[in-house]
Scaffold this active site. Sequence first.
Site, mmCIF file in Angstrom:
data_model
loop_
_atom_site.group_PDB
_atom_site.id
_atom_site.type_symbol
_atom_site.label_atom_id
_atom_site.label_comp_id
_atom_site.label_asym_id
_atom_site.label_seq_id
_atom_site.Cartn_x
_atom_site.Cartn_y
_atom_site.Cartn_z
ATOM 1 N N ARG A 44 0.842 -1.192 0.000
ATOM 2 C CA ARG A 44 0.000 0.000 0.000
ATOM 3 C C ARG A 44 0.886 1.254 0.000
ATOM 4 N NH1 ARG A 44 -5.096 1.813 -1.047
ATOM 5 N NH2 ARG A 44 -6.079 2.928 0.679
ATOM 6 N N THR A 94 -9.551 0.467 -9.824
ATOM 7 C CA THR A 94 -8.798 -0.533 -9.084
ATOM 8 C C THR A 94 -8.943 -1.777 -9.932
ATOM 9 O OG1 THR A 94 -9.356 0.489 -7.001
ATOM 10 C CG2 THR A 94 -8.741 -1.820 -6.896
ATOM 11 N N THR A 116 -4.263 -0.698 -7.215
ATOM 12 C CA THR A 116 -5.026 0.504 -7.554
ATOM 13 C C THR A 116 -4.186 1.755 -7.654
ATOM 14 O OG1 THR A 116 -7.029 1.724 -6.956
ATOM 15 C CG2 THR A 116 -5.556 1.176 -5.166
ATOM 16 N N ASN A 122 -6.276 4.324 -7.001
ATOM 17 C CA ASN A 122 -7.452 4.882 -6.342
ATOM 18 C C ASN A 122 -8.456 5.348 -7.394
ATOM 19 O OD1 ASN A 122 -9.201 5.480 -4.332
ATOM 20 N ND2 ASN A 122 -8.404 7.528 -3.954
ATOM 21 N N ASP A 168 -7.854 8.346 0.521
ATOM 22 C CA ASP A 168 -8.324 7.232 1.350
ATOM 23 C C ASP A 168 -8.067 7.488 2.830
ATOM 24 O OD1 ASP A 168 -9.578 5.692 -0.501
ATOM 25 O OD2 ASP A 168 -7.948 4.274 -0.801
ATOM 26 N N SER A 173 -7.662 1.068 3.450
ATOM 27 C CA SER A 173 -8.153 0.597 2.157
ATOM 28 C C SER A 173 -9.383 -0.289 2.361
ATOM 29 C CB SER A 173 -7.044 -0.218 1.489
ATOM 30 O OG SER A 173 -7.529 -0.830 0.319
ATOM 31 N N SER A 174 -10.104 -0.511 1.272
ATOM 32 C CA SER A 174 -11.199 -1.490 1.295
ATOM 33 C C SER A 174 -10.836 -2.722 0.470
ATOM 34 C CB SER A 174 -12.474 -0.882 0.707
ATOM 35 O OG SER A 174 -12.872 0.225 1.464
ATOM 36 N N GLY A 215 -13.893 -1.455 -6.814
ATOM 37 C CA GLY A 215 -15.213 -0.906 -6.483
ATOM 38 C C GLY A 215 -15.243 0.004 -5.279
ATOM 39 N N GLY A 216 -14.091 0.535 -4.852
ATOM 40 C CA GLY A 216 -14.075 1.472 -3.724
ATOM 41 C C GLY A 216 -14.720 0.841 -2.507
#
Length: 566
Positions: A101, A376, A394, A396, A418, A447-448, A468-469
């Site tokens: 990340r 992403t 990603t 983002n 984020d 993050s998701s 998909g955020g």
Amino acid sequence: MKKISLFIFLIICFFSCNQSKVSAPQKIKGAMGEKAMVATTHPLATATGLKILRKGGNAIDAAIAIQFALSVVYPQAGNIGGGGFAVIRLVNGTVTTLDFREKAPNLAEKDMYLDKNGNVLKAKIRLGHLASGVPGSVAGMWALHKKYGQLSWSELINPAINLAYSGHLLTEKIAQSLNDKQNDFQNVNRYLPWVINVKGWNKGDTIVQKQLASTLSFIQKNGRDGFYKGIVADQLIKEMILGGGIISAKDLINYEPVWRDPIKGFYRGYTVYSMAPPSSGGIALMQLLKGSEYFDLGNMEFNGAEMLHYKTEVERRVYADRSVHLGDPDYYKVPTEHLISQKYNYARFSNIKKRKKTASSEIIEGNIAPYESPSTTHFSVVDPSGNAVALTTTLNGSYGSCVMVKGAGFFLNNEMDDFSAKPGIPNKYGLIGSEANAIVPGKRMLSSMTPTIVEKEDSLFLVTGTPGGATIITTVFQSIINVIDFGMGIQEAINAKKTHSQWLPDTLFIENGGIDSEVQLELEKRGHLIHFKESSSKINAVLVLEEGRLEGGADYLRSDSYAEGF
Ligand code: DON
């Protein structure tokens, strides 16, 4: 008279029989493979992964090659200027995860995106040079290669270099996404990167990326240092200085990916491994699965009012927890064990009422619909030995910050959005956060992303993930329950209509055509505010079938995704 009645009866019978044939549910099958499978968001990236596997590379080799290939053919999300997470399961059952990340630059400050009245400067946190975190992708691929690589680093980057140097054809969807971003490209770049095209991009246009090819060649020659030191790093730093960004040479040199233990949970006899913080994905997924178990969703009609009511009520609580308790564990003590425990979750869901949505008087109404762009990407790989990789990566937003590093030909992320720039104020996905996810130099933004691997009886069962955020977590959740609880194959599970709720905004999102008016009415009676929209689900997954064959599922309905095996 009798004859006429019989005739009418036969006609009705003929049509109704025919009709029921037409509408009978089709068992949709994905790609089949005897021992290996690759599912990515672009046919050329899938071909790259297959080529590496056929050469004798393992799933990790293929994943590295796919990551670099996607940076060429899928520039809105494939990247070397972004970051991501990988969940890896070796054939011997060892599961590990890599966190690559992005990190806040050293010069970042907690309130750097607030104006003097304390309002979040959305343009600053989402677009342009200040929006970028320190990229982690190249260091991540290097760490994967060092630990698990079988083929040479050079062989893994070759396909990407060839694609960049010789060119590839634009798909319609990518041409459209480039056209949608023309204003942003022009506003944030001090020069004319190749993506700017006043005439507009079309399907079939050939894209040659010589600068990116040289950047990739430099990385090929110098490994990790090819990105974080030397000419590419110099270009990136120059871009920052001239564009008003804050990523420094020291930030680049100091960037390190982190090997983390997976979040591990059990669901109806299956073992689920997913990503730990700084992704919220693993914890939230385990909570959702506990909710599914608590209400026995699998025994309800698929996407019927009862199932969607309980699913939504569970999701609202899980996302509320996410907003307060989750952040980078290196900076904030995340109560992981507590959050994924059965005791905690069953108690948390026990106040869910059967006929009525829980009142949200304590919830600040957020009227911002989560905005998602196809930015992403997730891919899943299983190699002939049975090793598996689930990797989500990603920039983002679509094309990240929209800044393309001059001379180097790659986009920088806009991952700083984020972070929670201000407690309670939603980011572009409508997600809110608090102290746990506040900006601190060197910290990773929450993050998701939820790359996930599921085992059945100690063997590989499912490799899954999606972009998909904010909707990533609920989409991965649906991919799992669609297979385990509703008996779908993976392609069917991917094609199935998706729904999503995330506490704020206080809305139940349903994919267009996902429910009929009766179910809608039933849900509205219970108090749900329904909003129909396109889904940003783009799952690429692999399912191990009973007989050991592999089903590759790719979201070809919603994207260019493509799965192939052998
Ligand atoms: O890490 C995250 O959760 C976000 N940056 C992911 C963004 C995303 O999935 C956008 N794509 N649809």
